[in-house]
Scaffold this motif. Structure first.
Motif, PDB file in Angstrom:
ATOM      1  N   LYS A   9      48.761  37.256  34.467  1.00 39.33           N
ATOM      2  CA  LYS A   9      49.507  38.232  33.655  1.00 39.33           C
ATOM      3  C   LYS A   9      49.765  39.487  34.467  1.00 39.33           C
ATOM      4  N   THR A  10      48.759  39.883  35.248  1.00 43.41           N
ATOM      5  CA  THR A  10      48.906  41.113  36.022  1.00 43.41           C
ATOM      6  C   THR A  10      50.115  41.056  36.955  1.00 43.41           C
ATOM      7  N   SER A  65      45.839  33.345  34.372  1.00 44.42           N
ATOM      8  CA  SER A  65      47.213  32.822  34.409  1.00 44.42           C
ATOM      9  C   SER A  65      48.132  33.746  35.204  1.00 44.42           C
ATOM     10  N   ARG A 115      37.156  31.298  39.045  1.00 43.15           N
ATOM     11  CA  ARG A 115      38.491  31.859  39.215  1.00 43.15           C
ATOM     12  C   ARG A 115      39.030  31.573  40.604  1.00 43.15           C
ATOM     13  N   HIS A 116      38.137  31.307  41.536  1.00 40.57           N
ATOM     14  CA  HIS A 116      38.611  31.103  42.900  1.00 40.57           C
ATOM     15  C   HIS A 116      38.130  29.808  43.523  1.00 40.57           C
ATOM     16  N   LEU A 165      56.461  34.998  42.132  1.00 46.70           N
ATOM     17  CA  LEU A 165      55.952  34.438  40.880  1.00 46.70           C
ATOM     18  C   LEU A 165      56.077  32.917  40.882  1.00 46.70           C
ATOM     19  N   SER A 166      55.140  32.293  40.163  1.00 48.65           N
ATOM     20  CA  SER A 166      55.255  30.844  39.954  1.00 48.65           C
ATOM     21  C   SER A 166      56.386  30.635  38.954  1.00 48.65           C
ATOM     22  N   TRP A 180      47.000  30.213  37.230  1.00 48.12           N
ATOM     23  CA  TRP A 180      47.933  30.302  38.337  1.00 48.12           C
ATOM     24  C   TRP A 180      47.454  29.434  39.494  1.00 48.12           C
ATOM     25  N   VAL A 198      46.334  32.449  29.312  1.00 43.25           N
ATOM     26  CA  VAL A 198      44.909  32.161  29.501  1.00 43.25           C
ATOM     27  C   VAL A 198      44.363  33.008  30.656  1.00 43.25           C
ATOM     28  N   THR A 199      43.045  33.175  30.705  1.00 37.75           N
ATOM     29  CA  THR A 199      42.448  33.975  31.775  1.00 37.75           C
ATOM     30  C   THR A 199      42.815  33.356  33.116  1.00 37.75           C
ATOM     31  N   ASP A 202      37.263  40.140  38.082  1.00 38.98           N
ATOM     32  CA  ASP A 202      37.683  39.034  38.914  1.00 38.98           C
ATOM     33  C   ASP A 202      36.673  38.905  40.052  1.00 38.98           C
TER      34      ASP A 202
END
Ligand code: ADP
Ligand code: ZN
Length: 750
Positions: free
Chosen positions: A246-247, A244, A609-610, A215-216, A399, A241-242, A569
């Motif tokens: 969470k998963t 970030s 996202r990437h 984890l960060s 992230w 936020v999207t 994603d």
């Protein structure tokens, strides 16, 4: 002799039966009883006592159906809460909560037995007796290593798994071996292995090491905050936020609970999200996840339910809202992902429960940790967080190197005036699509068509008429030239002149995804266009085909309805376009602002996202509209603050509970009569809090007229008293000889 109270799957109260002690029935057991002269039902034993109920002719409980109770003690408390809160009977809860095949009914006992099913089993594999010892294994390896390396590998894998799982008889689940059935069949033919069908059991996995993502620091802090919430017996609201991550936080929590032998439930609002999520969870928790949703066959659902009832814990269950009803042995953790999503609310059948709220209730009923996650929390949850009822945890950044996309607000009216608009596409959007396509990246175009109600809008200034009492847009009703508020029934004449800017330019608005697909194909003839909406994804496979072909970049542009906003994603997406945000701002719903914000933020969350920074182009005729501004600055808190103030001013949730009564009938006069009878019965008790009756947003459905009444109970008032009064008003209406012919459904917390 004992006596039992039994719940039957009927809209009725409980019934008493006599119970022979030799049946060894416990509370929560499924039993078979006769009801009426020729009907046999499955019932759930609610309570057992040795005091004979005051009823002359008690029938006996005929048999016990399964070896384990199918309702846990917590489940029982949950059913009671649901029945009470959502104004339903326990029988109605049972009808919904248990899969159909787990509660067989029939006209004879033989027929009922034929319909009974068994808990889900799976194949277990062990090496043959001859290969059980170390020596025989090495001998086997020595002899076959060169000629049949694959076979040797599998045999050794089975041996290793048996040791790892401490399987005394050497049997291990086939799913853990991970080779194709033909290969195993060949091994069996050679007499190397034995295969048996057994009920699946999970490792009590203290000894199991999951390979968890690192984890960060921000994620790590969030994780310990969630643990802290649990220590304080509070629900945790994870607002991240999207993108970030969470998963990843969920994964760490899940691992903690599974390692302690406790069970975990992960709820998602839509089936469509389950597959991507399950893939991610399976990578870590190999072979452990159990899926549950309505696209499984009835047999699979029934058998899964029974298997979980017989489980001893350590389960990882992933599914949609009805998953909340699965028996959870040793409950440890319930995660409600995308908690703001209306998919958690059952809306078409009694009881109309919200699975997120049920999860929160579960946290009060037992020591289960509940985590609500969202990039855009519902205002209800947000309010609970700021009031200190929930533990609030925020992740503000994406992230890793991920940055939130750039938001470009594109003014449609200005574009039109400058000649920069081609059909439904402004120059801004066309430019950005072009940029993505030329660099080999992908585009998502969003057009909301579901829940679309025609509304009126001024093409010059963007104004849409609203109800002065209810703060929602008025709906254009087809048959008449009037605009109507579908909360209070306020109507006004449709005018062609805009009351705001006084030009004569009012028009009925709305267009769908098909149109967008057609236009974009014309504008970008080179691009491969895919469309994802209710019409193209009628089946799971059709849906999966479109999603995976976009994933594999076999399409450049994906056009879709709100389905595309749902947590996907996709790697290659750099531009997201929202074709007409006005549509979202103009839904006749007191939650329109909140929903519009959530939707736009979620759709925007699919961009970049990437790759490098993604771009989101939002087309609107109201660029100054507060919601658009909040989206532009990605300012959830500002949206929440102003919207909460509005809700307070108009007495909407979370400052009140709204209860909707819906009536339908093919006879319009009778419907009106019943609706008015109920409304006046309610008004006699609740006065001004009653709104309507009005015709429903969809006035006619399957040839029936529909009307509704809304009751507003201010927060803080006793909901229990309110429910008692509602029950009285309903009873009074149902006694009335004409009105009682019209069925009434109740929806609490719409
Ligand atoms: P959210 O659910 O909050 O939108 P995700 O969990 O989907 O975010 O994470 C976004 C992306 O970042 C995913 O591709 C995920 O694999 C990656 N990611 C997030 N956290 C980590 C981590 N700690 N280690 C590796 N990858 C991560
Ligand atoms: Zn109104």
């Amino acid at each position: 002799m004992l006596y039992a109270q039994v719940v039957l799957p009927l809209a009725q109260p409980m019934y008493s039966f006599s119970l022979d002690e030799s049946l060894a029935v416990e509370v929560g057991d499924a039993v078979v009883v006769q009801f009426g002269s020729s009907r046999f039902y499955t019932g759930i034993v609610w309570s057992i006592s040795d005091v004979r109920p005051d009823y002359p002719r008690l029938k006996p409980i005929l048999r016990k159906l399964y070896s384990h109770p199918i309702l846990t003690p917590e489940g029982q408390r949950l059913w009671e809460w649901i029945a009470d809160y959502y104004l339903a009977t326990l029988g109605e809860v049972m009808r919904l909560a248990l899969p159909s095949l787990a509660k067989p009914s029939a006209t004879s006992l033989t027929e009922l037995d034929e319909r009974s099913i068994e808990p889900a089993t799976e194949q277990f594999i062990a090496l043959s007796e001859e290969l059980q010892s170390e020596e025989s294994l090495s001998a086997y390896r020595a002899k076959h290593e060169r000629r049949a390396p694959r076979r040797v590998e599998t045999v050794e894998r089975i041996a290793a798994l048996a040791v790892e799982r401490k399987a005394e008889d050497g049997f291990v689940p086939r799913r853990l071996i991970g080779v194709e059935p033909q290969h195993l069949a060949a091994l069996r033919t050679k007499g190397l292995i034995r295969i048996e069908e057994r009920i699946r059991e999970n490792l009590n996995s203290a000894e199991q090491n999951f390979l968890l993502p690192t984890l960060s620091q921000a994620q790590d802090v969030a994780l310990s905050e969630i643990r802290k919430a649990h220590a304080e017996h509070k629900v945790a609201l994870l607002h991240g936020v999207t993108g970030s991550g969470k998963t990843e936080i969920y994964i760490h929590l899940i691992a903690e609970h599974l390692s302690a032998g406790r069970s975990v439930m992960v709820l998602v609002p839509e089936i469509v999200i389950t597959s991507q999520l399950i893939e991610r969870l399976e990578r870590i928790f190999e072979g452990r996840t159990t899926t549950y949703h309505s696209r499984l066959t009835p047999l699979r659902r029934g058998r899964t339910f029974l298997r979980l009832a017989a489980s001893t814990g350590g389960e990882l269950i992933v599914g949609v809202r009805s998953t909340i009803f699965l028996p959870m042995r040793r409950p440890g953790l319930i995660i409600v992902d995308e908690e703001h999503d209306m998919g958690y609310k059952q809306s078409d059948m009694q009881p109309r429960y919200n699975a997120r709220d049920c999860a929160v209730v579960m946290s009060r009923l037992c020591d289960v940790q509940v985590v609500l996650g969202s990039a855009t929390p519902s205002l209800e949850s947000y309010m609970n967080a700021i009031s200190g009822k929930y533990h609030y945890i925020e992740l503000k950044e994406r992230w890793g190197k991920g940055v939130l996309p750039e938001i470009i607000i594109s003014d449609t009216i200005r574009a039109l005036k400058r000649g920069e608009r081609k059909t439904h596409f402004n120059l801004d959007l066309r430019d950005n699509i072009n940029r993505s396509l030329t660099s080999g990246e992908q585009v998502i175009l969003f057009q909301n068509r579901r829940g679309y109600a025609p509304y009126l809008q001024c093409r010059t200034c963007g104004y849409s008429p609203r109800c002065p009492h209810c703060n929602v847009t008025l709906t254009q009703h087809k048959a008449s030239s009037r605009l109507e508020c579908h909360y209070c029934g306020f109507t006004m004449e449709r005018s062609l002149v805009c009351p705001n800017c006084e030009t004569q330019d009012m028009a009925t608005m709305g267009f769908g995804t098909e149109k967008v697909e057609e236009e974009v194909s014309r504008l970008f003839p080179e691009a491969r266009v895919l469309r994802l909406d209710g019409d193209t994804s009628t089946s799971e496979t059709a849906f999966q085909r479109i999603v995976s072909s976009f994933e594999q970049h076999e399409g450049d542009i994906l056009v879709g309805t709100q389905i595309v906003s749902k947590g996907f994603d996709f790697e290659g997406v750099s531009t997201v376009g929202i074709l007409n945000a006005d549509n979202l701002l103009s839904t006749p719903d007191f939650r329109a602002t909140e929903r519009a914000f959530q939707l736009m933020m979620q759709v925007a969350g699919r961009a970049g996202r990437h790759n490098d920074r993604g771009r989101v182009v939002i087309q609107t005729s109201q660029p100054k509209h507060p919601v658009i501004q909040y989206v532009a600055s990605a300012d959830y808190h500002a949206m929440a603050r102003t919207e909460l103030a509005e809700r307070k001013a108009f007495g909407y949730p979370p400052y009140s509970h709204l209860i909707r009564f819906q009536l339908h009938n093919s006879d319009y006069e009778l419907l009106r009569y019943a609706a008015h009878t109920l409304a006046s019965n309610l008004r006699a008790i609740f006065g001004q809090r009653v709104m309507g009756p009005v015709s429903s947003a969809i006035e006619m459905l399957r040839g029936e007229h529909r009307a509704e009444i809304i009751l507003k109970i201010e927060a803080g008032a006793s909901m229990k008293r309110a429910r008692e009064c509602i029950t009285r008003a309903l009873e009074a209406t149902r006694k009335e000889p004409r009105a009682k012919k019209v069925p009434i459904s109740v929806d609490v917390d719409i």
